[in-house]
Design a protein around this motif. Structure first.
Motif, mmCIF file in Angstrom:
data_model
loop_
_atom_site.group_PDB
_atom_site.id
_atom_site.type_symbol
_atom_site.label_atom_id
_atom_site.label_comp_id
_atom_site.label_asym_id
_atom_site.label_seq_id
_atom_site.Cartn_x
_atom_site.Cartn_y
_atom_site.Cartn_z
ATOM 1 N N VAL A 113 0.953 -1.260 -0.043
ATOM 2 C CA VAL A 113 -0.101 0.005 -0.096
ATOM 3 C C VAL A 113 0.863 1.168 0.022
ATOM 4 C CG1 VAL A 113 -1.816 1.183 1.141
ATOM 5 C CG2 VAL A 113 -1.631 -1.251 1.251
ATOM 6 N N GLY A 114 0.437 2.114 -0.886
ATOM 7 C CA GLY A 114 1.385 3.362 -1.211
ATOM 8 C C GLY A 114 0.936 4.270 -2.004
ATOM 9 N N ALA A 115 1.620 5.445 -2.237
ATOM 10 C CA ALA A 115 1.179 6.454 -3.069
ATOM 11 C C ALA A 115 2.397 6.950 -3.876
ATOM 12 C CB ALA A 115 0.485 7.611 -2.581
ATOM 13 N N GLU A 116 2.589 8.127 -3.910
ATOM 14 C CA GLU A 116 3.767 8.776 -4.689
ATOM 15 C C GLU A 116 5.151 8.294 -4.048
ATOM 16 O OE1 GLU A 116 1.408 11.053 -3.789
ATOM 17 O OE2 GLU A 116 0.548 11.778 -5.288
ATOM 18 N N GLU A 117 5.234 7.933 -2.833
ATOM 19 C CA GLU A 117 6.367 7.734 -2.367
ATOM 20 C C GLU A 117 6.737 6.504 -2.603
ATOM 21 O OE1 GLU A 117 3.654 5.568 0.076
ATOM 22 O OE2 GLU A 117 3.561 7.609 -0.664
ATOM 23 N N SER A 118 6.015 5.343 -3.290
ATOM 24 C CA SER A 118 6.434 4.078 -3.694
ATOM 25 C C SER A 118 6.110 3.941 -5.144
ATOM 26 C CB SER A 118 5.455 2.952 -2.716
ATOM 27 O OG SER A 118 5.767 3.263 -1.419
ATOM 28 N N TYR A 119 5.061 4.720 -5.832
ATOM 29 C CA TYR A 119 5.084 4.448 -7.083
ATOM 30 C C TYR A 119 4.974 5.600 -8.179
ATOM 31 C CZ TYR A 119 3.002 0.045 -5.174
ATOM 32 O OH TYR A 119 2.753 -1.122 -4.626
ATOM 33 N N GLU A 120 4.964 5.249 -9.315
ATOM 34 C CA GLU A 120 4.760 6.047 -10.521
ATOM 35 C C GLU A 120 4.188 5.429 -11.357
ATOM 36 O OE1 GLU A 120 9.065 8.501 -10.709
ATOM 37 O OE2 GLU A 120 8.624 7.299 -11.959
ATOM 38 N N ALA A 121 3.442 6.409 -12.382
ATOM 39 C CA ALA A 121 2.433 5.823 -13.470
ATOM 40 C C ALA A 121 3.716 5.940 -14.756
ATOM 41 C CB ALA A 121 1.620 6.617 -13.866
ATOM 42 N N ARG A 122 3.633 4.925 -15.266
ATOM 43 C CA ARG A 122 4.811 4.759 -16.578
ATOM 44 C C ARG A 122 4.087 4.021 -17.904
ATOM 45 N NH1 ARG A 122 10.623 3.939 -14.582
ATOM 46 N NH2 ARG A 122 10.690 5.274 -12.843
ATOM 47 N N CYS A 123 4.555 4.375 -18.741
ATOM 48 C CA CYS A 123 4.134 3.996 -20.081
ATOM 49 C C CYS A 123 4.949 2.404 -20.241
ATOM 50 C CB CYS A 123 4.306 4.795 -21.181
ATOM 51 S SG CYS A 123 6.298 4.953 -21.629
ATOM 52 N N ARG A 124 4.400 1.601 -21.196
ATOM 53 C CA ARG A 124 4.848 0.315 -21.516
ATOM 54 C C ARG A 124 6.597 0.608 -21.755
ATOM 55 N NH1 ARG A 124 3.156 -4.453 -23.656
ATOM 56 N NH2 ARG A 124 1.224 -3.536 -23.741
ATOM 57 N N ASN A 125 7.062 1.561 -22.534
ATOM 58 C CA ASN A 125 8.355 1.479 -22.806
ATOM 59 C C ASN A 125 9.477 1.955 -21.601
ATOM 60 O OD1 ASN A 125 10.314 1.757 -24.782
ATOM 61 N ND2 ASN A 125 10.594 3.901 -24.550
ATOM 62 N N CYS A 126 8.883 2.874 -20.696
ATOM 63 C CA CYS A 126 9.516 3.475 -19.603
ATOM 64 C C CYS A 126 9.162 2.714 -18.261
ATOM 65 C CB CYS A 126 9.001 4.796 -19.065
ATOM 66 S SG CYS A 126 9.387 6.099 -20.134
ATOM 67 N N HIS A 127 8.374 1.516 -18.293
ATOM 68 C CA HIS A 127 8.446 0.636 -17.151
ATOM 69 C C HIS A 127 9.486 -0.394 -16.954
ATOM 70 C CE1 HIS A 127 6.658 -3.026 -14.967
ATOM 71 N NE2 HIS A 127 5.920 -1.906 -14.158
#
Length: 195
Positions: free
Chosen positions: A176-190
């Motif tokens: 469980v987390g938010a900005e401190e643990s996750y980013e949204a990414r596209c397929r290429n940048c994941h």
């Protein structure tokens, strides 16, 4: 949404983190209340980012909710909290096990509108059950995209970060987390570390 049957139905709102899923669910709930419909909202007890009994969006909007356990027969306990509400909303469906699918089917068969929000992919880019199962049985499915934190393209993936670096593929699925643990990414940048 409009009634398409003489019974209830299931709506699934899905997509990556930071794509506006919970915000959309809250919008639908506000509209249901404006229409004079009674609403019941549930959240997994595991997710207390916005308080124990609150569904919250990253935009700061919130709604009072009932926290329920997310595994096995305990999910059925949400029925004990219902008092004739026509609309039942469940946030963070990805934190529940597959029992949630049976509960949603039961509620829809009972004539209720069921609005479910959750991630469809793990941080590994794999299906995040039970959301794909719910998508398959739902009458309505809407998939949202975020903006890739790296390149600005449409993002459909959840990049988990550990100390600012991509998580390892063997890390636990649920964190469980938010900005401190996750980013949204596209397929290429994941990125998924396997070292």
């Amino acid at each position: 949404m409009h009634a398409i049957t003489n019974s209830g139905w299931v709506e699934v709102i899905t997509g990556s983190m930071f794509s506006g899923k919970t915000e959309e669910m809250l919008r639908r709930l506000r509209r249901a209340e404006i229409a004079g419909q009674e609403v019941a909202v549930f959240t997994p007890a595991l997710d207390d980012r916005y308080g124990e009994d609150t569904v919250g969006s990253h935009e700061g909007r919130s709604w009072e909710a009932i926290a329920i356990e997310s595994e096995g027969e305990a999910i059925w306990d949400l029925l004990d909290h219902l008092n004739g509400e026509q609309v039942v909303a469940i946030d963070e469906a990805n934190f529940f096990d597959s029992t949630l699918v049976e509960v949603c089917e039961y509620l829809a068969d009972d004539g209720r509108r069921v609005v479910v929000s959750g991630l469809d992919q793990t941080y590994r880019g794999e299906p995040f059950d039970p959301v794909p199962q719910l998508m398959a049985l739902a009458e309505y499915v809407e998939k949202f995209q975020a903006i890739c934190a790296k390149c600005g393209e449409p993002a459909t993936r959840n990049q988990r970060l550990v100390d600012g670096e991509p998580a390892h593929k063997d890390d636990p699925t649920i964190l469980v987390g938010a900005e401190e643990s996750y980013e949204a990414r596209c397929r290429n940048c994941h990125v998924l570390r396997s070292d």
